[in-house]
Design an enzyme around this catalytic site. Structure first.
Site, PDB file in Angstrom:
ATOM      1  N   ASN A   6       3.287   0.047   4.620  1.00  0.00           N
ATOM      2  CA  ASN A   6       4.664  -0.452   4.678  1.00  0.00           C
ATOM      3  C   ASN A   6       5.491   0.239   5.759  1.00  0.00           C
ATOM      4  OD1 ASN A   6       4.093  -2.231   2.671  1.00  0.00           O
ATOM      5  ND2 ASN A   6       4.943  -0.980   1.021  1.00  0.00           N
ATOM      6  N   ASP A  58       8.339   2.123  -2.540  1.00  0.00           N
ATOM      7  CA  ASP A  58       6.970   1.720  -2.178  1.00  0.00           C
ATOM      8  C   ASP A  58       6.632   2.204  -0.755  1.00  0.00           C
ATOM      9  OD1 ASP A  58       4.478   0.644  -2.635  1.00  0.00           O
ATOM     10  OD2 ASP A  58       5.061  -1.415  -2.135  1.00  0.00           O
TER      11      ASP A  58
END
Ligand SMILES: Nc1ncnc2c1ncn2[C@@H]1O[C@H](COP(=O)(O)OP(=O)(O)OP(=O)(O)O)[C@@H](O)[C@H]1O
Ligand SMILES: [Mg+2]
Length: 490
Positions: free
Chosen positions: A362, A357
């Site tokens: 992130n 991800d």
């Protein structure tokens, strides 16, 4: 200590005066005699502004009055008199439990034991006998008197006085009821400590008790864990919310005991099922298994509370999504981010873990250091764990086709897409022709950027995972020997 306590009680009078009044009251006020029990008469009316704490306690007491049969079979809790100065007659009891809560709310099933933790003096002492419980008459005034006495006992806001939070005084009979200790813990979280090793303390210069509401924050049963206490509220002082994801909210917090700032991520959904919990736990298990790397967000600890997962981790400044950039990023800046995250990927791939991800939201930055975070989709390179791909905008075609043969190269594609988005300054689509072109390796030229840089991007976004560079190869690319700069924030 006492004067401050009185200040908090908002009465203008001194403690001695109050004691005198109490003694006078003993003589003059009506004592409600019920069998052998004498209730402490109500104090004279003190003009207090109503606090949420008091309202809550009133509500709890009212509930207790309504729900508890008058001839309760519960053992009566004996008096807890924290106020050593007040010369209360041996028979003067307040059935604190009756005043503050329903019996099964915090009353231990077994007869109360002497408190041992932190109260060594009490270890040897036996419990006094509880008085026979007789049908009791309770009034709002009695509850108010009890509340005032409780307020006396609450920890106060200065250094030494905070001891009161953890060391309730011993009453004359040398006994502290567990319910009183539990109540005290529940009402007041421990104070925040200053960390002397932190040079720039200005950031930590918050007064967690400045807002009176924060004193009562832990009283809301909805925030409590299985043991009735909120670890989050007890251990941390929440400063502000700093992030939101699809599954969680992230808060900047001050850890009370060490005086340092952290990020605490809390799942938004309640995790009732074991399977849900196990899935959520994979994030912390991956973080814990990885251990320390400068380009991976530091993990501290985690726990379940109120059916939610809490993760305490290193606090970073912000993520590198285009919302956080004041202007399109220069090539040197994105190269720095790419290099550092490539090193993070090399580290995790060498441990047999894949992130799955990687995206701008992130990747966090802290003092110019880039950190890979959000291991919520992390899995094993060998495919022995379930695979749940992350944000589709950054996923290569093969994983969308359920081909899991080269999971490490999924992360390389995602990092390439991340860098591509940042350098262009506009978000990638999650479907449509542009989305499809990117997965087919049809990368529009990036005017003003070096061919060396564009070739690396093209290789990272290659439709064939085998032809994409590994994280190690990427991290070792000579392009990173050029001097770079870090992201600027708004
Ligand atoms: N340690 C941290 N320090 C600073 N900010 C953080 C930290 N962890 C998370 N954040 C912020 O909170 C946001 C959401 O966190 P995170 O991505 O972990 O949540 P999530 O629910 O798993 O997200 P997603 O929707 O990507 O699954 C991040 O994008 C980031 O801005
Ligand atoms: Mg996220």
């Amino acid at each position: 200590m006492k004067s401050t306590a009185l200040k908090r009680r908002r009465s203008g009078s001194s403690r001695k005066e109050t004691n005198k009044r109490m003694k006078g009251s003993l003589a003059t006020h009506l004592s409600v005699q019920l069998g052998q029990i004498t209730f402490k008469p109500p104090l004279p009316q003190i003009n207090t502004d109503s606090s949420r704490f008091q309202t809550l306690l009133d509500e709890v007491s009212n509930d207790a009055l309504e729900s508890t049969p008058s001839t309760s079979s519960f053992p009566s809790a004996t008096v807890l008199d924290f106020d050593a100065d007040v010369n209360v007659d041996e028979k003067d009891f307040i059935l604190s439990q009756d005043f503050f809560c329903t019996p099964d709310y915090i009353t231990p099933d077994v007869p109360p034991l002497p408190v041992t933790v932190g109260f060594n003096k009490l270890e040897e002492l036996s419990c006094p006998k509880s008085p026979e419980k007789i049908k009791s008459v309770r009034s709002k005034r009695q509850r108010e008197a009890a509340l005032l006495e409780l307020e006396d006992d609450l920890p106060v806001e200065t250094g030494t006085e905070n001891q009161a939070a953890t060391e309730p005084h011993i009453n004359k009979q040398g006994y502290v009821s567990q319910s009183a200790v539990a109540l005290r813990c529940r009402v007041m979280p421990p104070p925040c400590m200053k960390n002397p090793y932190i040079k720039d303390a200005s950031e930590n210069d918050v007064d967690p008790f400045g807002d009176r509401r924060s004193k009562c924050a832990v009283f809301f049963p909805a925030a409590l864990g299985g043991d009735g206490l909120s670890r989050y509220r007890t251990d941390f002082h929440e400063i502000e919310q700093i992030g939101t994801g699809n599954f969680s909210r992230v808060f900047k917090v001050l850890k009370r005991i060490d005086g340092c700032m952290y990020a605490v991520k809390c799942s938004t959904r309640k995790l009732y099922q074991d399977t849900e919990r196990q899935k959520a736990l994979m994030e912390v298990q991956a973080l814990a298994a990885l251990g320390y790397h400068v380009n991976i967000v530091g993990y501290n600890t985690s726990w379940f509370e109120n059916e939610q997962l809490y993760i305490q981790m290193e606090l970073c400044d912000h993520n590198i999504s285009i919302n956080h950039s004041s202007r399109p990023c220069a090539e040197g800046e994105v190269l720095e981010a790419m290099h550092q995250i490539a090193k993070a990927l090399q580290f995790i791939h060498e441990k047999g873990i894949v992130h799955l991800d990687v995206k701008p939201e992130n990747i966090y930055v802290k003092n110019g250091i880039y950190k890979l975070g959000d291991f919520g989709c992390a899995s094993l390179l060998d495919g022995s764990l379930p695979i749940e791909e992350g944000d589709a905008r950054y996923m290569p075609q093969e994983i969308l086709n359920d081909n899991h043969d080269h999971l490490d190269k999924v992360d390389i594609f995602s990092l390439g897409a991340t860098i591509y988005e940042i350098i262009r300054g506009s978000t990638l689509p999650d479907s449509g022709p542009y989305f499809q072109n990117l997965r087919e390796g049809k990368l529009p030229l990036l005017p003003g950027h070096s061919m060396q840089f564009q070739n690396i991007l093209k290789a990272m976004l290659d439709p064939d995972p085998v032809r994409r560079p590994s994280a190690k190869e990427l991290a070792g690319n000579p392009i990173f020997n050029r001097p770079h700069r870090t992201f600027k924030t708004k």
